[in-house]
Write a protein that holds these residues in place. Structure first.
Motif, PDB file in Angstrom:
ATOM      1  N   PHE A 320       0.867  -1.185   0.000  1.00 54.04           N
ATOM      2  CA  PHE A 320       0.000   0.000   0.000  1.00 54.04           C
ATOM      3  C   PHE A 320       0.896   1.225   0.000  1.00 54.04           C
ATOM      4  N   THR A 321       0.749   2.106  -0.978  1.00 58.91           N
ATOM      5  CA  THR A 321       1.461   3.388  -0.928  1.00 58.91           C
ATOM      6  C   THR A 321       0.433   4.511  -1.053  1.00 58.91           C
ATOM      7  N   TRP A 322       0.756   5.641  -0.447  1.00 57.10           N
ATOM      8  CA  TRP A 322      -0.216   6.733  -0.313  1.00 57.10           C
ATOM      9  C   TRP A 322       0.382   8.047  -0.787  1.00 57.10           C
ATOM     10  N   ALA A 323      -0.475   8.930  -1.273  1.00 55.68           N
ATOM     11  CA  ALA A 323      -0.043  10.275  -1.657  1.00 55.68           C
ATOM     12  C   ALA A 323       0.627  10.931  -0.450  1.00 55.68           C
ATOM     13  N   LYS A 324       1.791  11.556  -0.677  1.00 58.63           N
ATOM     14  CA  LYS A 324       2.519  12.156   0.446  1.00 58.63           C
ATOM     15  C   LYS A 324       2.058  13.587   0.688  1.00 58.63           C
ATOM     16  N   ASN A 325       1.624  14.238  -0.377  1.00 56.94           N
ATOM     17  CA  ASN A 325       1.300  15.660  -0.258  1.00 56.94           C
ATOM     18  C   ASN A 325      -0.178  15.916  -0.478  1.00 56.94           C
ATOM     19  N   GLY A 326      -0.587  17.108  -0.080  1.00 55.72           N
ATOM     20  CA  GLY A 326      -1.943  17.536  -0.372  1.00 55.72           C
ATOM     21  C   GLY A 326      -2.952  17.030   0.637  1.00 55.72           C
ATOM     22  N   VAL A 327      -4.173  17.522   0.483  1.00 56.65           N
ATOM     23  CA  VAL A 327      -5.264  17.200   1.406  1.00 56.65           C
ATOM     24  C   VAL A 327      -6.479  16.780   0.587  1.00 56.65           C
ATOM     25  N   THR A 328      -7.131  15.703   1.006  1.00 55.77           N
ATOM     26  CA  THR A 328      -8.368  15.250   0.364  1.00 55.77           C
ATOM     27  C   THR A 328      -9.528  15.593   1.288  1.00 55.77           C
ATOM     28  N   LEU A 329     -10.569  16.178   0.721  1.00 59.35           N
ATOM     29  CA  LEU A 329     -11.674  16.682   1.543  1.00 59.35           C
ATOM     30  C   LEU A 329     -13.004  16.261   0.928  1.00 59.35           C
ATOM     31  N   GLY A 330     -13.950  15.898   1.794  1.00 53.32           N
ATOM     32  CA  GLY A 330     -15.261  15.464   1.309  1.00 53.32           C
ATOM     33  C   GLY A 330     -16.380  16.157   2.060  1.00 53.32           C
ATOM     34  N   VAL A 331     -17.362  16.655   1.318  1.00 54.30           N
ATOM     35  CA  VAL A 331     -18.521  17.322   1.917  1.00 54.30           C
ATOM     36  C   VAL A 331     -19.767  16.501   1.593  1.00 54.30           C
ATOM     37  N   VAL A 332     -20.513  16.128   2.632  1.00 58.67           N
ATOM     38  CA  VAL A 332     -21.732  15.334   2.447  1.00 58.67           C
ATOM     39  C   VAL A 332     -22.906  16.250   2.112  1.00 58.67           C
ATOM     40  N   LEU A 333     -23.675  15.850   1.119  1.00 58.17           N
ATOM     41  CA  LEU A 333     -24.946  16.518   0.805  1.00 58.17           C
ATOM     42  C   LEU A 333     -26.040  15.676   1.423  1.00 58.17           C
ATOM     43  N   ALA A 334     -26.882  16.313   2.252  1.00 53.60           N
ATOM     44  CA  ALA A 334     -27.908  15.562   2.971  1.00 53.60           C
ATOM     45  C   ALA A 334     -29.284  16.122   2.661  1.00 53.60           C
ATOM     46  N   SER A 335     -30.295  15.293   2.824  1.00 53.31           N
ATOM     47  CA  SER A 335     -31.677  15.739   2.633  1.00 53.31           C
ATOM     48  C   SER A 335     -32.070  16.667   3.774  1.00 53.31           C
ATOM     49  N   LYS A 336     -32.858  17.678   3.454  1.00 55.72           N
ATOM     50  CA  LYS A 336     -33.391  18.583   4.467  1.00 55.72           C
ATOM     51  C   LYS A 336     -34.046  17.760   5.579  1.00 55.72           C
ATOM     52  N   GLY A 337     -33.752  18.119   6.828  1.00 58.21           N
ATOM     53  CA  GLY A 337     -34.347  17.409   7.965  1.00 58.21           C
ATOM     54  C   GLY A 337     -33.439  16.357   8.580  1.00 58.21           C
ATOM     55  N   TYR A 338     -32.452  15.868   7.811  1.00 61.69           N
ATOM     56  CA  TYR A 338     -31.545  14.825   8.304  1.00 61.69           C
ATOM     57  C   TYR A 338     -30.855  15.285   9.586  1.00 61.69           C
ATOM     58  N   PRO A 339     -30.715  14.493  10.640  1.00 64.72           N
ATOM     59  CA  PRO A 339     -31.043  13.069  10.748  1.00 64.72           C
ATOM     60  C   PRO A 339     -32.461  12.823  11.272  1.00 64.72           C
ATOM     61  N   GLY A 340     -33.335  13.825  11.221  1.00 65.46           N
ATOM     62  CA  GLY A 340     -34.716  13.643  11.677  1.00 65.46           C
ATOM     63  C   GLY A 340     -35.632  13.311  10.521  1.00 65.46           C
ATOM     64  N   LYS A 341     -36.804  13.938  10.517  1.00 70.70           N
ATOM     65  CA  LYS A 341     -37.795  13.675   9.480  1.00 70.70           C
ATOM     66  C   LYS A 341     -37.322  14.279   8.159  1.00 70.70           C
ATOM     67  N   LEU A 342     -37.266  13.467   7.107  1.00 69.91           N
ATOM     68  CA  LEU A 342     -36.598  13.878   5.871  1.00 69.91           C
ATOM     69  C   LEU A 342     -37.549  14.417   4.817  1.00 69.91           C
ATOM     70  N   VAL A 343     -37.035  15.358   4.014  1.00 69.02           N
ATOM     71  CA  VAL A 343     -37.690  15.735   2.758  1.00 69.02           C
ATOM     72  C   VAL A 343     -36.932  15.005   1.650  1.00 69.02           C
ATOM     73  N   THR A 344     -37.593  14.093   0.940  1.00 71.84           N
ATOM     74  CA  THR A 344     -36.895  13.349  -0.134  1.00 71.84           C
ATOM     75  C   THR A 344     -37.644  13.527  -1.459  1.00 71.84           C
ATOM     76  N   GLY A 345     -37.130  12.867  -2.500  1.00 71.65           N
ATOM     77  CA  GLY A 345     -37.753  12.976  -3.822  1.00 71.65           C
ATOM     78  C   GLY A 345     -37.319  14.219  -4.582  1.00 71.65           C
ATOM     79  N   THR A 346     -36.285  14.915  -4.063  1.00 73.59           N
ATOM     80  CA  THR A 346     -35.791  16.135  -4.711  1.00 73.59           C
ATOM     81  C   THR A 346     -34.824  15.769  -5.842  1.00 73.59           C
ATOM     82  N   PRO A 347     -35.014  16.326  -7.037  1.00 73.45           N
ATOM     83  CA  PRO A 347     -34.071  16.051  -8.122  1.00 73.45           C
ATOM     84  C   PRO A 347     -32.666  16.532  -7.752  1.00 73.45           C
ATOM     85  N   LEU A 348     -31.664  15.743  -8.116  1.00 76.67           N
ATOM     86  CA  LEU A 348     -30.280  16.148  -7.803  1.00 76.67           C
ATOM     87  C   LEU A 348     -29.786  17.171  -8.807  1.00 76.67           C
TER      88      LEU A 348
END
Ligand code: AMP
Ligand code: GLY
Length: 425
Positions: A320-348
């Motif tokens: 296993f070898t890994w990138a030595k430099n830089g930063v990887t970043l991830g942003v989650v897109l969540a449904s309105k209301g998460y983690p409670g009552k959700l609004v779903t069925g929204t087009p992406l």
């Protein structure tokens, strides 16, 4: 090789992408997967992750070389043992070793027997003695359902009343069913959290770059706990020395303990750690890749993923070898209301990427009657970018997201801000 990935989230999308990018792998299928994966050229097969027999049939009939198990539930239900009994290879711990995630009491006892640093604790199976213990110790104190509770089984109680409430929900209201038959009550630990994942084969292990999740729903670590709203890797404010200590005092003794007690672990061991004034301590173990950590750690792998996993499964040394430099970043897109009552069925909305090292990994999406992707559950997708440093990665991610109309969805605007603050101070 042909590889089957079991699971359906953004984590499995990232795992499948790492296999697709491997020279050793010609074909990747995800079961059950999701329709967002198909858009990035990954095949999906509509077999439930809990239908072990159907998965085994599929792998046999189509000559897959091995399966990679993403989520914890099939692991804890013994999918790896089932594959093995048919002479098939599946990457992940067997049922015995997966208890490290399946039972918090099991994990705590193992750590106690082997002096692995973690919060002090007691386990209870009845309300009254648990209440007495809480009253005696006072707050803050942490109440944890013993079994799997989909990330909702932990209460970090800031008052005795809140702790007693949590105990009542578990023992009287039976909120978590069988998973709440036992309760672990833990000392509250203070410090910065980080995730250290390792590929493990018995007593051998290969650590991955560290990462940091963002569990609260809203900016500034406010709002309810979620499955994770974003992550980044590496984590510059956690020093090399702390990681070294975590490897020597936590990862190594844990895999050695599982082995010496007759439950050798093969798979990904996730250590959720907290950097206290006394050094790193264990918050929790998982028996699989973390989500969303995987989506920012695996893109840093520079060696052949498929070959390494196959080598572990066949008793050979992986690389296993890994990138030595830089930063990887991830942003989650969540449904309105998460983690409670959700609004779903929204087009992406269309998310336009600027380079080939950026990805959208899908989770809670389905196709509507016009074959368009719409939201179908809490966490919908994750945008992953690479930057030359934390600031660059952050600005790349948010320059993509901030120009899109995400009505009925939301995301955090401060992923990795803790790192920025630490670097500036
Ligand atoms: P878990 O569901 O086990 O990941 O726990 C959820 C969150 O609760 C963790 O990420 C921590 O932020 C917090 N937590 C769990 N155990 C402790 C503890 N002993 N001390 C402080 N915070 C904790
Ligand atoms: N990110 C935490 C987990 O995967 O459990």
């Amino acid at each position: 090789m042909k590889v089957l990935v079991v699971g359906s989230g953004a984590r499995e999308h990232a795992i499948a992408t790492a296999f697709l990018n491997s020279k050793s792998v010609s074909e990747v299928t995800v079961a059950p997967g999701n329709p967002g994966m198909i858009k990035s050229g990954i095949k999906v097969e509509a077999i439930s992750e809990s239908d072990h027999n159907a998965l085994i049939e599929f792998v046999k009939n189509n000559n897959y070389d091995f399966a990679f198990i993403g989520p914890e539930v099939p692991l804890i239900e013994g999918i790896v043992d089932d594959f093995k009994s048919h002479g098939l290879l599946a990457f992940g711990p067997n049922k015995a070793a997966a208890q490290i995630e399946g039972s918090k009491d099991f994990a705590k006892q193992l750590m106690q027997r082997h002096n692995i640093p973690t919060a002090s604790y007691r386990t209870f199976s009845e309300l009254n003695p648990a209440e007495e213990y809480v009253k005696k110790h006072g707050a803050p104190i942490v109440i944890k359902a013993d079994g799997l509770a989909a990330g909702k089984g932990v209460t970090v109680a800031t008052s005795v009343d809140q702790a007693l409430n949590a105990l009542n929900e578990i023992f009287v209201d039976n909120r978590f069913g069988k998973a709440g038959a036992k309760v672990v009550i833990e000392e509250f630990l203070d410090g910065e959290e980080f995730s250290l994942m390792s590929f493990v084969s018995g007593t051998d292990f290969w650590v991955m770059p560290i990462s940091q999740d963002h569990k609260r729903a809203h900016d500034g670590d406010t709002g309810p706990n979620t499955g994770g709203m974003g992550a980044y890797s590496p984590v510059p404010q956690i020093s090399e020395d702390v990681v070294k200590q975590a490897i020597s005092q936590i990862v190594r003794p844990t895999v050695e303990a599982l082995s010496s007690e007759g439950m050798p672990f093969t798979g990904v061991l996730y250590a959720g750690l907290i950097n206290t004034a006394q050094g790193a301590k264990v918050i929790e173990f998982n028996a699989r890749f973390g989500d969303p950590e995987t989506e920012v750690v695996l893109p840093r792998l520079t060696s052949d993923f498929g070959e390494a996993i196959f080598n572990i499964l066949t008793g050979k040394k992986p690389t296993f070898t890994w990138a030595k430099n830089g930063v990887t970043l991830g942003v989650v897109l969540a449904s309105k209301g998460y983690p409670g009552k959700l609004v779903t069925g929204t087009p992406l909305p269309q998310i336009s990427l600027n380079s080939s090292d950026q990805h959208v990994y899908y989770s809670g999406v389905k196709l509507d009657e016009n074959n368009n992707l719409v939201t179908s559950s809490g966490r919908v997708a994750l945008l992953q970018v690479n930057g030359k440093d934390v600031k660059d990665a952050q600005s790349k991610a948010y320059s993509i997201l901030d120009n899109i109309d995400f009505s009925n969805m939301f995301y955090r605007h401060d992923i990795a801000s803790k790192a920025l603050k630490a670097l500036q101070s």
